[in-house]
Design an enzyme around this catalytic site. Sequence first.
Site, short mmCIF file in Angstrom:
data_model
loop_
_atom_site.label_atom_id
_atom_site.label_comp_id
_atom_site.label_asym_id
_atom_site.label_seq_id
_atom_site.Cartn_x
_atom_site.Cartn_y
_atom_site.Cartn_z
N ASP A 132 32.40 45.54 25.13
CA ASP A 132 33.00 44.19 25.16
C ASP A 132 34.49 44.31 24.86
O ASP A 132 34.94 45.27 24.25
CB ASP A 132 32.36 43.31 24.08
CG ASP A 132 30.95 42.85 24.42
OD1 ASP A 132 30.54 42.98 25.58
OD2 ASP A 132 30.26 42.37 23.51
N ARG A 185 33.31 44.35 33.77
CA ARG A 185 32.81 42.97 33.68
C ARG A 185 34.07 42.09 33.56
O ARG A 185 34.85 42.26 32.63
CB ARG A 185 31.94 42.76 32.45
CG ARG A 185 31.60 41.27 32.22
CD ARG A 185 31.20 40.98 30.77
NE ARG A 185 29.95 41.60 30.40
CZ ARG A 185 29.65 41.96 29.15
NH1 ARG A 185 30.53 41.79 28.17
NH2 ARG A 185 28.50 42.52 28.88
N GLY A 189 38.05 35.23 29.08
CA GLY A 189 38.64 35.62 27.79
C GLY A 189 38.37 34.55 26.75
O GLY A 189 38.54 33.36 27.02
N ALA A 190 37.94 34.99 25.55
CA ALA A 190 37.42 34.05 24.55
C ALA A 190 38.25 33.98 23.27
O ALA A 190 37.87 33.28 22.35
CB ALA A 190 35.99 34.44 24.19
P1 FDA Z 1 34.85 27.75 31.50
O1 FDA Z 1 35.17 27.94 30.05
O2 FDA Z 1 35.88 27.14 32.39
O3 FDA Z 1 33.51 26.95 31.60
C1 FDA Z 1 32.94 26.53 32.82
C2 FDA Z 1 31.74 25.65 32.52
O4 FDA Z 1 30.70 26.46 31.95
C3 FDA Z 1 32.02 24.58 31.46
O5 FDA Z 1 32.54 23.41 32.04
C4 FDA Z 1 30.65 24.37 30.85
O6 FDA Z 1 29.87 23.53 31.66
C5 FDA Z 1 30.06 25.78 30.88
N1 FDA Z 1 30.31 26.49 29.61
C6 FDA Z 1 31.24 27.46 29.39
N2 FDA Z 1 31.18 27.89 28.12
C7 FDA Z 1 30.22 27.16 27.53
C8 FDA Z 1 29.67 27.12 26.21
N3 FDA Z 1 30.12 27.90 25.24
N4 FDA Z 1 28.67 26.25 25.96
C9 FDA Z 1 28.17 25.44 26.93
N5 FDA Z 1 28.66 25.42 28.19
C10 FDA Z 1 29.66 26.27 28.49
N6 FDA Z 1 34.98 37.08 26.42
C11 FDA Z 1 35.77 38.04 25.88
O7 FDA Z 1 36.90 37.76 25.48
N7 FDA Z 1 35.30 39.33 25.77
C12 FDA Z 1 34.07 39.69 26.24
O8 FDA Z 1 33.70 40.86 26.14
C13 FDA Z 1 33.25 38.69 26.82
N8 FDA Z 1 32.01 38.98 27.31
C14 FDA Z 1 31.31 38.01 28.02
C15 FDA Z 1 30.09 38.33 28.62
C16 FDA Z 1 29.45 37.40 29.40
C17 FDA Z 1 28.16 37.78 30.07
C18 FDA Z 1 30.00 36.10 29.56
C19 FDA Z 1 29.34 35.08 30.42
C20 FDA Z 1 31.17 35.76 28.93
C21 FDA Z 1 31.81 36.70 28.13
N9 FDA Z 1 32.99 36.38 27.46
C22 FDA Z 1 33.74 37.38 26.88
C23 FDA Z 1 33.37 34.93 27.29
C24 FDA Z 1 34.32 34.47 28.36
O9 FDA Z 1 35.58 35.08 28.19
C25 FDA Z 1 34.51 32.94 28.34
O10 FDA Z 1 35.04 32.55 27.10
C26 FDA Z 1 33.23 32.15 28.58
O11 FDA Z 1 32.42 32.77 29.54
C27 FDA Z 1 33.57 30.72 29.09
O12 FDA Z 1 34.25 30.79 30.29
P2 FDA Z 1 33.64 30.38 31.72
O13 FDA Z 1 34.01 31.46 32.68
O14 FDA Z 1 32.20 30.12 31.61
O15 FDA Z 1 34.49 29.13 32.19
#
Ligand code: FDA
Length: 308
Positions: A132, A185, A189-190
């Site tokens: 990760d 992957r 970004g979180a």
């Molecule tokens: P976005 O945030 O724009 O969300 C799109 C839609 O998805 C939202 O409108 C909502 O409907 C739904 N959604 C998204 N997040 C949600 C939540 N928490 N609860 C409910 N609904 C939600 N990050 C990182 O920095 N390092 C890492 O190693 C990883 N690893 C990782 C693995 C996997 C399998 C996933 C899916 C994600 C990660 N992430 C991560 C997290 C990633 O960076 C990101 O913060 C989240 O996936 C949210 O972004 P989205 O792409 O979903 O889009």
Amino acid sequence: MPALRSAFIALSRNRVLRNFCENSRIGTQLSARFIAGLEIADALRVAEALNRQELAVTLDSLGESVTSEADAHHAAEIYHQLLDLITARKLNAHISVKLTQLGLELSPALAESIALSLVRHAQATGNFVRIDMEDSNLTQVTLDIVRRVHAHSDARGSIGVVIQAYLYRSQADVEQLIADGIRIRLCKGAYKEPPEVAFPDKADVDSNFILLGCMLLDSSIHHALATHDEAMIAAINAYAQQHQIVPSSFEFQMLYGIKRDLQRKLVREGYNVRVYVPFGRDWYPYFMRRLAERPANILFLAKNYFRS
Ligand code: FDA
């Protein structure tokens, strides 16, 4: 909304709140939406149920930023057990690991040697370790370790890494990793990053996700697109169709408990989907990042809690 996101990310580092939440019944009940459970057995049960729905899994034994070498070895021991249990139960599952859980902040050499032994074990059992990605202070050291581990013949191909579309540097990193043959992957970004290193605007992050996602599809390596964003998924699928890229050559990944209908819909449409399944007692920072991504989750969880 950005203010709420920052507040939840700041709270994810609050030790007092963390102790209270992780040790209270209400905390454990609220987190259950996103966490498979506290024990390995819970994770395996959830993985089996997801596999029955044709969803592949990656298991995350929760924990990050360990403060002793003994804790780093203990974290690795759980992952070694998982690799053996995955084989014994014939699960369709990988493992996802954070290098700070293997002692990166104590000693990069310690984290690297523990990661290498995990990846060797994964290769010997036909499995795969995804590293990760954490905050941007750790991006370079994480990529350096992944490259060095991948260079060992008994680890090559069994380690992959995560790239975050919000970082300006990610396009250059994707080019380098593809040249090295390392599986990526891609996610948005979180973490909370300053505008010096990351796009502050969501629209720019989304555009970069699509740009980098198309670069991944064009390589001949099996990569993962990790998002719940239907606009991202539609753009990736449209690009794959235009360029005759078959769905079996890549996978979508989503988090346990989020957009479950979409996960199943994509499987029905013939796409590979892998669900990231976190478990364990150290669930608080992971849980707070999920609230930061969507602060409305707090209302949703509270409503369900009081209804039950
Ligand atoms: P976005 O945030 O724009 O969300 C799109 C839609 O998805 C939202 O409108 C909502 O409907 C739904 N959604 C998204 N997040 C949600 C939540 N928490 N609860 C409910 N609904 C939600 N990050 C990182 O920095 N390092 C890492 O190693 C990883 N690893 C990782 C693995 C996997 C399998 C996933 C899916 C994600 C990660 N992430 C991560 C997290 C990633 O960076 C990101 O913060 C989240 O996936 C949210 O972004 P989205 O792409 O979903 O889009």
